[in-house]
Design an enzyme around this catalytic site. Structure first.
Site, PDB file in Angstrom:
ATOM      1  N   TYR A 144       6.581   8.808  -3.052  1.00 57.53           N
ATOM      2  CA  TYR A 144       7.217  10.135  -3.147  1.00 57.53           C
ATOM      3  C   TYR A 144       6.691  10.914  -4.346  1.00 57.53           C
ATOM      4  O   TYR A 144       6.626  10.392  -5.448  1.00 57.53           O
ATOM      5  CB  TYR A 144       8.727   9.953  -3.247  1.00 57.53           C
ATOM      6  CG  TYR A 144       9.545  11.211  -3.017  1.00 57.53           C
ATOM      7  CD1 TYR A 144       9.086  12.247  -2.222  1.00 57.53           C
ATOM      8  CD2 TYR A 144      10.804  11.341  -3.591  1.00 57.53           C
ATOM      9  CE1 TYR A 144       9.850  13.382  -1.997  1.00 57.53           C
ATOM     10  CE2 TYR A 144      11.590  12.469  -3.369  1.00 57.53           C
ATOM     11  CZ  TYR A 144      11.095  13.486  -2.576  1.00 57.53           C
ATOM     12  OH  TYR A 144      11.859  14.608  -2.358  1.00 57.53           O
ATOM     13  N   SER A 204       7.180   2.371  -0.483  1.00 53.81           N
ATOM     14  CA  SER A 204       8.243   3.308  -0.842  1.00 53.81           C
ATOM     15  C   SER A 204       8.248   4.472   0.143  1.00 53.81           C
ATOM     16  O   SER A 204       8.416   4.257   1.335  1.00 53.81           O
ATOM     17  CB  SER A 204       8.100   3.766  -2.290  1.00 53.81           C
ATOM     18  OG  SER A 204       9.277   4.382  -2.745  1.00 53.81           O
ATOM     19  N   ASP A 211      15.658  -4.632  -5.722  1.00 53.68           N
ATOM     20  CA  ASP A 211      15.279  -3.219  -5.674  1.00 53.68           C
ATOM     21  C   ASP A 211      16.514  -2.330  -5.838  1.00 53.68           C
ATOM     22  O   ASP A 211      17.429  -2.366  -5.017  1.00 53.68           O
ATOM     23  CB  ASP A 211      14.597  -2.922  -4.334  1.00 53.68           C
ATOM     24  CG  ASP A 211      13.830  -1.614  -4.323  1.00 53.68           C
ATOM     25  OD1 ASP A 211      14.189  -0.701  -5.086  1.00 53.68           O
ATOM     26  OD2 ASP A 211      12.876  -1.508  -3.528  1.00 53.68           O
ATOM     27  N   HIS A 217      11.473  -2.634  -7.213  1.00 53.73           N
ATOM     28  CA  HIS A 217      10.595  -1.603  -6.666  1.00 53.73           C
ATOM     29  C   HIS A 217       9.315  -1.595  -7.492  1.00 53.73           C
ATOM     30  O   HIS A 217       9.101  -0.735  -8.354  1.00 53.73           O
ATOM     31  CB  HIS A 217      11.321  -0.262  -6.740  1.00 53.73           C
ATOM     32  CG  HIS A 217      10.906   0.722  -5.700  1.00 53.73           C
ATOM     33  ND1 HIS A 217      11.289   0.628  -4.384  1.00 53.73           N
ATOM     34  CD2 HIS A 217      10.137   1.835  -5.779  1.00 53.73           C
ATOM     35  CE1 HIS A 217      10.789   1.645  -3.698  1.00 53.73           C
ATOM     36  NE2 HIS A 217      10.083   2.382  -4.519  1.00 53.73           N
TER      37      HIS A 217
END
Length: 319
Positions: free
Chosen positions: A92, A183, A273, A302
């Protein structure tokens, strides 16, 4: 072991919390029809970066709503044609990255297509009123408009359109196209393989954009999901529209696209995560009915999952 979410056995049974819109399938069938009606106007521009064993191009195409989309394209030289191809999707607000980190697959005789998501950190444009990047807020873009205006709808379609473009390249074997990413890239890998079910193999890592209401329930609407909290604070501070909002987010919830996948999946998951909580990931993973293999890292969050990139390459080489 410590837990940030449900125990693993519960995760493997978890079916998600976010509401699914009643017209979800019609919504995406309509979106795919819109995508297929677009003239992509493909343009290949040789890159200044070149290597002896592959040609490097900036690939541009027109996506839905007129946005010009960019991807890096690496085509191996002197290999048998048609040959396999890899689709890569980034995290992202990021971008397609450097040329050099794609060359391993090119050296193996694979074409590589690495997408820049519209409006984020690369060269793809968000045509929603401004030129250049819009960077953040993509989950909530269009949330107060018709569901067809959701920005992630358009980004999901860009992934499927890129897959179709790759499959039409004369040098690419359309039956050996594979997708990967972590992700947001993991979410887009799932969306791509769902909307273009000819994708043969996929390797998503800790996928984002899944089970938004569960993320909210866990008080993890922060970091990558922070815009959910921002939206409620600014536009629905008393949560009077909560069910409506989460239902509309359901259109861009990858857990509901996952059953469309036909390719074989290799999935990397870290059970610690707190960016994309494991239950939100399992909500999507558990809905994949195609063959799948989970590689679970109990002590990892993550972050880089040791050995998973090597597993992915071996998995793709078996195609």
């Amino acid at each position: 072991m410590p837990l940030v979410d449900m125990p693993l056995e519960q995760l493997k049974q978890y079916e998600g919390l976010n509401p699914r819109p009643a017209d979800f399938d019609e919504y995406w069938d309509r979106a795919i029809a819109e995508m297929k009606a677009v003239d992509p106007q493909i343009e290949l521009v040789p890159s200044p970066f070149q290597v002896p064993y592959a040609e490097c191009f900036d690939l541009y195409f027109t996506g839905v709503r007129g946005a010009r989309i960019h991807a890096k394209y690496i085509r191996p030289r002197n290999v048998a044609e048609p040959h396999p191809a890899i689709l890569q999707f980034h995290g992202y607000t990021g971008h397609s990255g450097s040329w050099h980190d794609k060359l391993g697959y090119a050296a193996l005789g694979y074409s590589v297509f690495s997408l820049d998501c519209r409006g984020q950190g690369g060269k793809s444009e968000d045509a929603g009123g401004v030129k250049g990047n819009t960077h953040h807020g993509h989950i909530i873009r269009g949330l107060d408009d018709h569901p067809d205006q959701l920005l992630f709808r358009h980004i999901f379609l860009d992934t499927a359109q890129l897959a179709g473009i790759a499959m039409q390249m004369p040098e690419v074997d359309p039956e050996r196209v594979m997708a990967m990413g972590g992700s947001q890239g993991g979410a887009l890998t799932i969306a791509c393989a769902a909307l273009e079910p000819r994708v043969k193999k996929l390797a998503p890592v800790f996928p984002f954009l899944s089970d938004y209401k569960r993320v909210w329930q866990m008080d993890l609407a922060k970091d990558a999901y922070a815009e959910l909290r921002t939206f409620f604070r600014h536009f629905d501070p008393q949560h009077k529209r909560e069910e409506e909002i989460f239902t509309k987010l359901g259109y861009i919830d990858i857990q509901f696209l996952a059953p469309r996948i036909r390719g074989e999946a290799l999935i990397g998951i870290g059970l610690m995560d707190t960016i994309c909580p494991p239950s939100s990931q399992f909500a999507a993973i558990n809905k994949i009915t195609a063959p799948k293999r989970l590689e679970i890292y109990p002590d990892f969050g993550h972050e880089d999952l040791p050995g998973f990139n090597d597993m992915t390459m071996q998995f793709f080489l078996e195609a």
